[in-house]
Design an enzyme around this catalytic site. Sequence first.
Site, PDB file in Angstrom:
ATOM      1  N   PRO A 159     -41.186  23.882  77.675  1.00 26.43           N
ATOM      2  CA  PRO A 159     -41.190  22.567  78.326  1.00 26.43           C
ATOM      3  C   PRO A 159     -42.575  21.911  78.196  1.00 26.43           C
ATOM      4  O   PRO A 159     -43.599  22.582  78.332  1.00 26.43           O
ATOM      5  CB  PRO A 159     -40.878  22.889  79.788  1.00 26.43           C
ATOM      6  CG  PRO A 159     -40.336  24.275  79.799  1.00 26.43           C
ATOM      7  CD  PRO A 159     -40.818  24.970  78.575  1.00 26.43           C
ATOM      8  N   GLY A 164     -47.501  22.976  82.425  1.00 26.09           N
ATOM      9  CA  GLY A 164     -48.387  24.085  82.779  1.00 26.09           C
ATOM     10  C   GLY A 164     -48.088  25.369  82.036  1.00 26.09           C
ATOM     11  O   GLY A 164     -48.651  26.418  82.343  1.00 26.09           O
ATOM     12  N   LEU A 165     -47.194  25.311  81.023  1.00 29.41           N
ATOM     13  CA  LEU A 165     -46.860  26.532  80.285  1.00 29.41           C
ATOM     14  C   LEU A 165     -47.589  26.607  78.941  1.00 29.41           C
ATOM     15  O   LEU A 165     -47.262  27.450  78.097  1.00 29.41           O
ATOM     16  CB  LEU A 165     -45.341  26.636  80.065  1.00 29.41           C
ATOM     17  CG  LEU A 165     -44.492  26.843  81.318  1.00 29.41           C
ATOM     18  CD1 LEU A 165     -43.029  27.001  80.957  1.00 29.41           C
ATOM     19  CD2 LEU A 165     -44.956  28.064  82.116  1.00 29.41           C
ATOM     20  N   GLY A 166     -48.538  25.725  78.730  1.00 28.39           N
ATOM     21  CA  GLY A 166     -49.370  25.824  77.522  1.00 28.39           C
ATOM     22  C   GLY A 166     -48.677  25.337  76.260  1.00 28.39           C
ATOM     23  O   GLY A 166     -48.965  25.815  75.165  1.00 28.39           O
ATOM     24  N   SER A 167     -47.769  24.346  76.393  1.00 26.05           N
ATOM     25  CA  SER A 167     -47.014  23.903  75.206  1.00 26.05           C
ATOM     26  C   SER A 167     -47.951  23.337  74.135  1.00 26.05           C
ATOM     27  O   SER A 167     -47.769  23.612  72.946  1.00 26.05           O
ATOM     28  CB  SER A 167     -45.956  22.867  75.588  1.00 26.05           C
ATOM     29  OG  SER A 167     -46.551  21.742  76.181  1.00 26.05           O
ATOM     30  N   ALA A 178     -51.141  24.050  73.503  1.00 21.62           N
ATOM     31  CA  ALA A 178     -51.890  25.134  72.844  1.00 21.62           C
ATOM     32  C   ALA A 178     -50.971  25.914  71.912  1.00 21.62           C
ATOM     33  O   ALA A 178     -51.366  26.300  70.806  1.00 21.62           O
ATOM     34  CB  ALA A 178     -52.495  26.064  73.894  1.00 21.62           C
ATOM     35  N   ALA A 179     -49.706  26.122  72.343  1.00 24.36           N
ATOM     36  CA  ALA A 179     -48.778  26.905  71.515  1.00 24.36           C
ATOM     37  C   ALA A 179     -48.461  26.164  70.217  1.00 24.36           C
ATOM     38  O   ALA A 179     -48.409  26.777  69.146  1.00 24.36           O
ATOM     39  CB  ALA A 179     -47.501  27.197  72.295  1.00 24.36           C
ATOM     40  N   ASP A 201     -55.961  28.648  77.746  1.00 23.42           N
ATOM     41  CA  ASP A 201     -54.623  28.469  77.165  1.00 23.42           C
ATOM     42  C   ASP A 201     -54.605  28.886  75.693  1.00 23.42           C
ATOM     43  O   ASP A 201     -53.762  29.686  75.276  1.00 23.42           O
ATOM     44  CB  ASP A 201     -54.174  27.000  77.281  1.00 23.42           C
ATOM     45  CG  ASP A 201     -53.773  26.629  78.697  1.00 23.42           C
ATOM     46  OD1 ASP A 201     -54.139  27.370  79.633  1.00 23.42           O
ATOM     47  OD2 ASP A 201     -53.100  25.595  78.882  1.00 23.42           O
TER      48      ASP A 201
HETATM   49  C1  MEV Z   1     -54.442  24.918  82.572  1.00 27.24           C
HETATM   50  O1  MEV Z   1     -53.473  25.795  82.024  1.00 27.24           O
HETATM   51  C2  MEV Z   1     -55.403  25.678  83.421  1.00 27.24           C
HETATM   52  C3  MEV Z   1     -56.522  24.863  84.069  1.00 27.24           C
HETATM   53  O2  MEV Z   1     -57.368  25.820  84.718  1.00 27.24           O
HETATM   54  C4  MEV Z   1     -57.312  24.069  83.056  1.00 27.24           C
HETATM   55  C5  MEV Z   1     -58.132  24.948  82.116  1.00 27.24           C
HETATM   56  O3  MEV Z   1     -58.389  26.105  82.386  1.00 27.24           O
HETATM   57  O4  MEV Z   1     -58.564  24.405  81.073  1.00 27.24           O
HETATM   58  C6  MEV Z   1     -55.981  23.926  85.125  1.00 27.24           C
END
Ligand code: MEV
Length: 313
Positions: free
Chosen positions: A101, A105-108, A110-111, A152
Amino acid sequence: MPAISASAPAKIILFGEHAVVYGRPAIAVPVDQVKARAAIQAEPLARQGIIKIEAPEINLASTLEQLPRDHPLRVTIENVLAALKVTSPPAFTLRISSTIPLASGLGSGAAVSVAVIRAVSSFLGKPLDDQRISDLAYQTELIYHGTPSGIDNTVVAFDKPVYFMQGKPIQTFPIQHPFTIIIGDTGVCNSTAEMVGYVRARWQVDPTGFETIFDQIGSITNQGRQAIQHGRINDLGPMLDENQVLLQQLGVSTPALERLINAAHQAGASGAKLSGKGGGGNMIALADPQDAPFISSALYAAGAVRTIITQVH
Ligand code: MEV
């Protein structure tokens, strides 16, 4: 030339998000149930240097040079070519797809970067190691949110649980006993830049208070690492809860996240917190494996748009 493909997993942060941007440690683990994929097909009939990009899920079909100069995909590919000192690659089509998704917040992001870097470098016959892939993906993370800690791209590129501190070499650590995490998605998307910027603005108003919270989060992260390394999984639940209280104090939790966190507790989770940037996105809950389906149903009943049951091992 045969088609080349590469993939990269999603990630969750168990402990330490936001504090990690301020030099404290954090622990992140890959989530292999969802992935970003990059597939490359050589185009021997096309002119040398022509790179076509297709990403149907975001309605993208373009050549590299038609993309804006600061488009994350263009930046990613140009950075790989520069790192490999390739000025005129053989023509190819890059197809990108992802089951991760977006913006939750699941790192899409970066993936996708990691999958693309891995695929392009392999296609060019110069596969890069995980650290170089992570470093290049970090360059793209800078576009997504200005001051990324680097966690990430690191966890996604290495595809292993990591204990991460900004500017320090990656540390992996043994997981004594595998454990089960249920991920619940509020369905609310937002940008990492926005949430990191929000915390920064509050930190600027109250640096002493926020530094204290970051220290407390860092200390929970270290306790969490010890518990995971020594197989004390029962200790992890209360630590997740404590981390969540501190995230509330940072101002990144929301009613939708709290609803899911409460539902997970009521359904028997031993601990739960938001995971990632907050402000929406995903929460995680720790539970016995046999309780996971029940907790997943409780999360749906409380408004989750998606759940994933994953094992940390
Ligand atoms: C994002 O996955 C995590 C945060 O701590 C941002 C970061 O570490 O760059 C919110």
